[in-house]
Design an enzyme around this catalytic site. Structure first.
Site, PDB file in Angstrom:
ATOM      1  N   ASP A   1       0.915  -1.221  -0.111  1.00  0.00           N
ATOM      2  CA  ASP A   1      -0.232  -0.120   0.019  1.00  0.00           C
ATOM      3  C   ASP A   1       0.798   1.280   0.009  1.00  0.00           C
ATOM      4  O   ASP A   1       0.263   2.582  -0.027  1.00  0.00           O
ATOM      5  CB  ASP A   1      -0.834   0.408   1.233  1.00  0.00           C
ATOM      6  CG  ASP A   1       0.181  -0.315   2.594  1.00  0.00           C
ATOM      7  OD1 ASP A   1       0.832   0.177   3.065  1.00  0.00           O
ATOM      8  OD2 ASP A   1      -1.513  -0.065   3.567  1.00  0.00           O
ATOM      9  N   SER A   2       2.715   1.395  -0.029  1.00  0.00           N
ATOM     10  CA  SER A   2       2.989   2.385  -0.019  1.00  0.00           C
ATOM     11  C   SER A   2       2.658   2.714  -1.656  1.00  0.00           C
ATOM     12  O   SER A   2       3.132   3.771  -1.522  1.00  0.00           O
ATOM     13  CB  SER A   2       4.554   1.891   0.124  1.00  0.00           C
ATOM     14  OG  SER A   2       4.737   0.814  -1.320  1.00  0.00           O
TER      15      SER A   2
ATOM     16  N   ASP B   1      -1.116  -6.332  -0.260  1.00  0.00           N
ATOM     17  CA  ASP B   1      -1.478  -5.612   1.458  1.00  0.00           C
ATOM     18  C   ASP B   1      -2.891  -5.287   1.396  1.00  0.00           C
ATOM     19  O   ASP B   1      -4.109  -4.872   0.385  1.00  0.00           O
ATOM     20  CB  ASP B   1      -0.677  -4.080   1.240  1.00  0.00           C
ATOM     21  CG  ASP B   1       0.819  -4.181   2.122  1.00  0.00           C
ATOM     22  OD1 ASP B   1       1.046  -5.140   2.965  1.00  0.00           O
ATOM     23  OD2 ASP B   1       0.925  -2.615   2.188  1.00  0.00           O
TER      24      ASP B   1
ATOM     25  N   LYS C   1      -1.171  -9.502   3.006  1.00  0.00           N
ATOM     26  CA  LYS C   1      -0.044  -9.053   3.827  1.00  0.00           C
ATOM     27  C   LYS C   1      -0.852  -7.639   4.726  1.00  0.00           C
ATOM     28  O   LYS C   1      -2.485  -6.969   3.896  1.00  0.00           O
ATOM     29  CB  LYS C   1       1.445  -8.263   3.852  1.00  0.00           C
ATOM     30  CG  LYS C   1       1.927  -7.474   4.554  1.00  0.00           C
ATOM     31  CD  LYS C   1       3.526  -6.936   4.345  1.00  0.00           C
ATOM     32  CE  LYS C   1       3.521  -6.348   3.300  1.00  0.00           C
ATOM     33  NZ  LYS C   1       3.074  -4.885   4.403  1.00  0.00           N
TER      34      LYS C   1
ATOM     35  N   GLU D   1      -1.049  -5.461   8.532  1.00  0.00           N
ATOM     36  CA  GLU D   1      -0.188  -4.493   9.179  1.00  0.00           C
ATOM     37  C   GLU D   1      -0.564  -5.213  10.729  1.00  0.00           C
ATOM     38  O   GLU D   1      -1.256  -4.690  11.561  1.00  0.00           O
ATOM     39  CB  GLU D   1      -0.143  -3.216   9.757  1.00  0.00           C
ATOM     40  CG  GLU D   1       0.729  -2.407   7.897  1.00  0.00           C
ATOM     41  CD  GLU D   1       1.028  -1.354   8.318  1.00  0.00           C
ATOM     42  OE1 GLU D   1       0.764  -0.229   8.952  1.00  0.00           O
ATOM     43  OE2 GLU D   1       1.610  -0.977   7.008  1.00  0.00           O
TER      44      GLU D   1
ATOM     45  N   GLU E   1       9.597  -3.632  10.420  1.00  0.00           N
ATOM     46  CA  GLU E   1       9.760  -2.344   9.746  1.00  0.00           C
ATOM     47  C   GLU E   1      10.458  -1.725  10.618  1.00  0.00           C
ATOM     48  O   GLU E   1       9.494  -1.206  11.607  1.00  0.00           O
ATOM     49  CB  GLU E   1       8.796  -1.879   8.780  1.00  0.00           C
ATOM     50  CG  GLU E   1       8.777  -0.243   8.734  1.00  0.00           C
ATOM     51  CD  GLU E   1       7.884   0.087   7.313  1.00  0.00           C
ATOM     52  OE1 GLU E   1       7.445  -1.362   7.151  1.00  0.00           O
ATOM     53  OE2 GLU E   1       8.565   1.188   6.764  1.00  0.00           O
TER      54      GLU E   1
HETATM   55  O1  KIV Z   1       3.230  -1.019   1.515  1.00  0.00           O
HETATM   56  C1  KIV Z   1       4.725  -1.728   1.193  1.00  0.00           C
HETATM   57  O2  KIV Z   1       5.314  -1.315   0.465  1.00  0.00           O
HETATM   58  C2  KIV Z   1       5.304  -2.002   2.414  1.00  0.00           C
HETATM   59  C3  KIV Z   1       6.893  -2.298   2.920  1.00  0.00           C
HETATM   60  C4  KIV Z   1       8.288  -1.158   2.911  1.00  0.00           C
HETATM   61  C5  KIV Z   1       6.886  -4.018   3.561  1.00  0.00           C
HETATM   62  O3  KIV Z   1       4.546  -2.352   3.337  1.00  0.00           O
END
Ligand code: KIV
Length: 272
Positions: free
Chosen positions: A44-45, A83, A113, A115, A182
């Protein structure tokens, strides 16, 4: 003997060699990275890197699914995880499972994924209990921050170190196939990674993690809005892109582009 499924193959890398992971948000990037990565994360970055947002909190599930589909169109080798964005899983284990099901059914990706640690153990269990692979993410949790100014490195106090260990254990118990760690100080990151029973993937954490992940645009030098200390630029593409745009600008204005070879003719190729 049938090939191992991608998630089991990923888990089996622990202790064999370092595990290589990068983010990918688009089909061309996935095509370029796939053969050189064990895992591609549709992170989600992308909210910040692709959409220019101030944080990762405002990206929605539909957008993550659209980018997940694009990456899966070029996936051949790497495990792909997507994510679950903020707001799509925290309310309840049922909400988490419904979102994970949508992601997997609509994209064909291998896993999702989330968090968090102890706080989302039941949510992760609901997803893994339904047979969907989950990757954990502990330490600095970008979804909890309004902007990069709130990104906080963790593990600095004994209480934070103990919480990280509890988060790791909760996720392993919930059945994750790997954990992103992280922004965790040393030697805490090393200690948690050593205790972790599934592959630990560091980003701004220890070289002793089982593998590493970076945001691809960071390591390519394409995203300069915010460069964390943990990034190594393996290329500097932003100046190359700017130079190419300048050259294009000059060629168009000077009438040097397009040339005869770039044009179509009614009878086929133009004879020169
Ligand atoms: O959203 C993302 O790109 C991430 C990575 C930085 C691990 O969670």
């Amino acid at each position: 003997m049938p090939d191992q499924d991608p998630v089991s193959a990923f888990r089996a890398l622990k202790g064999q060699r370092k595990i290589v992971c990068l983010t990918a948000y688009t089909a061309p990037m996935a095509a370029a990275l796939d053969q050189h990565c064990d895992l591609l994360l549709v992170g989600d970055s992308l909210a910040m890197v692709v959409y220019g947002m101030d944080n990762t909190r405002d990206i929605d599930l539909d957008t993550m699914i659209r980018h997940g589909k694009a990456v899966m169109r070029r996936q051949e080798n790497a495990l792909v995880a997507i994510d679950l964005p903020a707001g799509s899983y925290e309310d309840s284990p049922q909400q988490a499972l419904a979102s994970a099901r949508r992601v997997i059914n609509e994209t064909g990706a291998h896993g999702v994924k989330l968090e968090g640690g102890v706080a989302i153990q039941a949510h992760v269990e609901a997803i893994t209990g339904a047979g969907i692979a989950v990757m954990g993410h502990i330490g600095l949790l970008p979804q909890h921050a309004e902007s990069v100014r709130q990104f906080r490195i963790t593990g600095k106090t004994d209480e934070e170190a103990a919480q990280l260990m509890r988060d790791c254990e909760a996720l392993v118990k919930a059945g994750v196939f790997g954990i992103v760690m992280e922004g965790i100080v040393e030697p805490v990151a090393s200690v948690v990674a050593a205790a972790c029973q599934v592959p630990s993937i560091g980003i701004g954490a220890s070289p002793n993690c089982d593998g590493q992940i970076l945001v691809t645009e960071d390591m390519l030098g394409m995203f300069d809005a915010y460069i964390p200390k943990f990034v190594r630029k393996f290329a500097t593409l932003q100046p190359d892109i700017t130079a190419a745009a300048m050259a294009y600008n000059q060629a168009v204005i000077a009438g040097d582009f397009p040339e005869a070879d770039h044009l179509y003719y009614p009878g086929g190729e133009k004879k020169t």
